[in-house]
Design a protein around this motif. Sequence first.
Motif, PDB file in Angstrom:
ATOM      1  N   ASN A  78       0.827  -1.214   0.000  1.00  0.00           N
ATOM      2  CA  ASN A  78       0.000   0.000   0.000  1.00  0.00           C
ATOM      3  C   ASN A  78       0.859   1.261   0.000  1.00  0.00           C
ATOM      4  O   ASN A  78       0.354   2.350   0.229  1.00  0.00           O
ATOM      5  CB  ASN A  78      -0.941   0.001   1.202  1.00  0.00           C
ATOM      6  CG  ASN A  78      -2.395  -0.188   0.772  1.00  0.00           C
ATOM      7  OD1 ASN A  78      -2.798   0.330  -0.266  1.00  0.00           O
ATOM      8  ND2 ASN A  78      -3.164  -0.904   1.553  1.00  0.00           N
ATOM      9  N   PHE A  90       2.420   3.536  -2.224  1.00  0.00           N
ATOM     10  CA  PHE A  90       2.573   3.991  -3.598  1.00  0.00           C
ATOM     11  C   PHE A  90       3.745   4.966  -3.645  1.00  0.00           C
ATOM     12  O   PHE A  90       3.958   5.740  -2.723  1.00  0.00           O
ATOM     13  CB  PHE A  90       1.250   4.587  -4.097  1.00  0.00           C
ATOM     14  CG  PHE A  90       0.229   3.495  -4.296  1.00  0.00           C
ATOM     15  CD1 PHE A  90       0.054   2.924  -5.542  1.00  0.00           C
ATOM     16  CD2 PHE A  90      -0.490   2.984  -3.216  1.00  0.00           C
ATOM     17  CE1 PHE A  90      -0.838   1.869  -5.722  1.00  0.00           C
ATOM     18  CE2 PHE A  90      -1.381   1.938  -3.385  1.00  0.00           C
ATOM     19  CZ  PHE A  90      -1.553   1.379  -4.640  1.00  0.00           C
ATOM     20  N   ALA A  94      -2.661   4.187   2.445  1.00  0.00           N
ATOM     21  CA  ALA A  94      -3.298   4.581   1.174  1.00  0.00           C
ATOM     22  C   ALA A  94      -4.729   4.091   1.012  1.00  0.00           C
ATOM     23  O   ALA A  94      -5.449   4.554   0.137  1.00  0.00           O
ATOM     24  CB  ALA A  94      -2.450   4.059   0.006  1.00  0.00           C
ATOM     25  N   TYR A  95      -5.167   3.124   1.831  1.00  0.00           N
ATOM     26  CA  TYR A  95      -6.471   2.499   1.566  1.00  0.00           C
ATOM     27  C   TYR A  95      -7.598   3.182   2.344  1.00  0.00           C
ATOM     28  O   TYR A  95      -7.593   3.174   3.579  1.00  0.00           O
ATOM     29  CB  TYR A  95      -6.423   1.008   1.926  1.00  0.00           C
ATOM     30  CG  TYR A  95      -7.713   0.292   1.586  1.00  0.00           C
ATOM     31  CD1 TYR A  95      -8.035  -0.006   0.266  1.00  0.00           C
ATOM     32  CD2 TYR A  95      -8.619  -0.063   2.576  1.00  0.00           C
ATOM     33  CE1 TYR A  95      -9.221  -0.644  -0.063  1.00  0.00           C
ATOM     34  CE2 TYR A  95      -9.810  -0.713   2.260  1.00  0.00           C
ATOM     35  CZ  TYR A  95     -10.104  -0.990   0.945  1.00  0.00           C
ATOM     36  OH  TYR A  95     -11.277  -1.623   0.627  1.00  0.00           O
ATOM     37  N   SER A  99      -3.853  -2.988  -3.418  1.00  0.00           N
ATOM     38  CA  SER A  99      -2.634  -3.495  -2.780  1.00  0.00           C
ATOM     39  C   SER A  99      -2.385  -4.927  -3.215  1.00  0.00           C
ATOM     40  O   SER A  99      -1.252  -5.347  -3.415  1.00  0.00           O
ATOM     41  CB  SER A  99      -2.739  -3.379  -1.259  1.00  0.00           C
ATOM     42  OG  SER A  99      -4.000  -3.779  -0.812  1.00  0.00           O
ATOM     43  N   ASP A 137      -7.363   4.834 -11.005  1.00  0.00           N
ATOM     44  CA  ASP A 137      -7.890   4.666  -9.641  1.00  0.00           C
ATOM     45  C   ASP A 137      -8.595   5.956  -9.205  1.00  0.00           C
ATOM     46  O   ASP A 137      -8.218   7.054  -9.616  1.00  0.00           O
ATOM     47  CB  ASP A 137      -6.756   4.349  -8.657  1.00  0.00           C
ATOM     48  CG  ASP A 137      -7.295   3.690  -7.394  1.00  0.00           C
ATOM     49  OD1 ASP A 137      -7.181   2.454  -7.268  1.00  0.00           O
ATOM     50  OD2 ASP A 137      -7.856   4.407  -6.529  1.00  0.00           O
ATOM     51  N   THR A 174      -8.883   6.884  -5.973  1.00  0.00           N
ATOM     52  CA  THR A 174      -8.396   7.374  -4.670  1.00  0.00           C
ATOM     53  C   THR A 174      -7.443   8.562  -4.877  1.00  0.00           C
ATOM     54  O   THR A 174      -6.359   8.382  -5.457  1.00  0.00           O
ATOM     55  CB  THR A 174      -7.637   6.249  -3.919  1.00  0.00           C
ATOM     56  OG1 THR A 174      -8.393   5.050  -4.001  1.00  0.00           O
ATOM     57  CG2 THR A 174      -7.347   6.637  -2.476  1.00  0.00           C
ATOM     58  N   LYS A 181      -3.649   8.213  -4.295  1.00  0.00           N
ATOM     59  CA  LYS A 181      -2.847   7.274  -5.107  1.00  0.00           C
ATOM     60  C   LYS A 181      -2.496   7.889  -6.471  1.00  0.00           C
ATOM     61  O   LYS A 181      -1.489   7.523  -7.082  1.00  0.00           O
ATOM     62  CB  LYS A 181      -3.618   5.959  -5.327  1.00  0.00           C
ATOM     63  CG  LYS A 181      -3.820   5.133  -4.047  1.00  0.00           C
ATOM     64  CD  LYS A 181      -4.539   3.802  -4.316  1.00  0.00           C
ATOM     65  CE  LYS A 181      -4.843   3.067  -3.026  1.00  0.00           C
ATOM     66  NZ  LYS A 181      -5.580   1.801  -3.237  1.00  0.00           N
ATOM     67  N   LYS A 231       1.015   8.932  -8.397  1.00  0.00           N
ATOM     68  CA  LYS A 231       2.118   8.123  -7.863  1.00  0.00           C
ATOM     69  C   LYS A 231       2.325   6.896  -8.765  1.00  0.00           C
ATOM     70  O   LYS A 231       1.716   6.789  -9.832  1.00  0.00           O
ATOM     71  CB  LYS A 231       1.801   7.715  -6.420  1.00  0.00           C
ATOM     72  CG  LYS A 231       1.755   8.923  -5.485  1.00  0.00           C
ATOM     73  CD  LYS A 231       1.542   8.509  -4.052  1.00  0.00           C
ATOM     74  CE  LYS A 231       1.439   9.756  -3.181  1.00  0.00           C
ATOM     75  NZ  LYS A 231       0.925   9.452  -1.861  1.00  0.00           N
ATOM     76  N   THR A 266       2.884   2.425  -8.884  1.00  0.00           N
ATOM     77  CA  THR A 266       2.605   1.201  -8.134  1.00  0.00           C
ATOM     78  C   THR A 266       3.892   0.706  -7.456  1.00  0.00           C
ATOM     79  O   THR A 266       4.983   0.811  -8.030  1.00  0.00           O
ATOM     80  CB  THR A 266       2.064   0.102  -9.074  1.00  0.00           C
ATOM     81  OG1 THR A 266       2.991  -0.081 -10.151  1.00  0.00           O
ATOM     82  CG2 THR A 266       0.701   0.481  -9.632  1.00  0.00           C
ATOM     83  N   VAL A 290      -0.032   5.699 -11.717  1.00  0.00           N
ATOM     84  CA  VAL A 290      -1.454   5.650 -11.321  1.00  0.00           C
ATOM     85  C   VAL A 290      -2.112   6.925 -11.832  1.00  0.00           C
ATOM     86  O   VAL A 290      -1.645   8.028 -11.527  1.00  0.00           O
ATOM     87  CB  VAL A 290      -1.622   5.545  -9.789  1.00  0.00           C
ATOM     88  CG1 VAL A 290      -3.111   5.458  -9.424  1.00  0.00           C
ATOM     89  CG2 VAL A 290      -0.865   4.340  -9.226  1.00  0.00           C
TER      90      VAL A 290
END
Length: 404
Positions: A24, A26, A67-68, A317, A338, A340, A343, A346, A348, A355
Amino acid sequence: MDLCKICDHGLETIISFGEMPISNRFVSDLTTDEFFYDLSLGFCPKCLMVQLENCVDPDMMFNPDYAYFSSISRAMEGHFKEMADEIIVSVSDRPRPFVVELGTNDGIMLKHIAERGVPHLGVEPSANVGASAREKGVNILVEFFNSKCASEIMDSHGQADIICGANVMCHIENINSVFDGVRILLKPEGEFFFEDPYLSNIIQKTSFDQIYDEHVYYFSGLAVSGLAKRHGLELVNMVPQEVHGGSMRYYLKKGSGNPVTNNVDFFLSQEKALNLDSLEGYASFKERVDKICSDFRNVLLKIKADGKRVAAYGATSKSTTLLIYSKVGPGLIDYVSDTTPTKIGKYTPGTHIPVKSYEHFLGDSPPYTVLLAWNHKAEILEKEQEYRKGGGKFITFFPEVTIE
Ligand code: SAH
Ligand code: TYD
């Protein structure tokens, strides 16, 4: 030989994936070094718990940069509203109920309990997601739950009617301390329930991407019933959940001799029929994982050779394990879309695929998209009808690589 984190018996290795980064984390700056650890899965023949052989320090994973954010999916919002409704019903006849949730994250579940004015506490070590829960009116304690934390909560708030956690128990290496904490904090007639991705589903579907740093344990009813007993608790019910590719919710009570539902017998027998109580049940797992990974890479190589582009959907993740073990990076996948905000922009972990925002994906409409967030497939396919009508195709990989 690595030892079982629950009973100290030697572990038998099921599969080794090699070096992996924090799933998680990034990457914002490609010039800085990433932390890597050795990811391998083991089985304890004594207490039957499937678990990581090496664990990452929890502070490296769960911190203010976590990050989640749980509230990323409409389906998960619905799932946690239902969980909250079940809690409200079960505490409705208690005089002054107290509900404790472990791993509250951004308050996706506990906000409903807070809205109903039920006394509650969310224990959440990652301060950023915890702050988001607070903004929703949720009481948050920024701590790692363990037996010491449980005693402190008991001293300040009293014992709890309900202790619960989703996708968190499997994250906590020191699970013996967590179960001790639950015994301390739970009222004698209280209920403890938790849910996590279910081992039977992972083995049957070969959904090996569930194996990564945060997921220390891969629970079965067989292992949970033994773990509960070690800590003066009893497994009284098991209820399967559709989320996250197939989860199981385990209900526990204090002591022994509680009424136990038929479900427990049913799922324990099923697990035995799958040989999950012996190394035999895991014997062909690595071979099946290796096949999916080589098929996945070959499909992407073929698309590339045909001059077509591939993007991916969902900077999860769990995809860290899939991408690294399949040797798939930015040469084969242009970017991952994504929603979020933290994220986006950034890269992966480990593979360094950019991302990009969902808006970018909509504008780009790539011919092929790897559905990394396969656990949200129903929600995503519904959302992406236009993309598919326009000729866009999704690539999925469990139980086999498919283009649809
Ligand atoms: N329950 C949410 C969040 C799952 S992510 C959901 O199902 O969507 C796991 C969360 O557990 C993270 O927010 C992480 O910070 C938290 N966590 C990790 N270790 C913990 C511990 N020892 N006690 C309580 N929470 C923990
Ligand atoms: P998820 O699969 O729930 O978890 P994990 O990181 O534990 O493997 O993560 C889903 C990711 O997919 C999350 O970063 C948000 C993203 N996502 C989208 O971009 N669009 C969507 O429609 C959905 C449902 C998720």
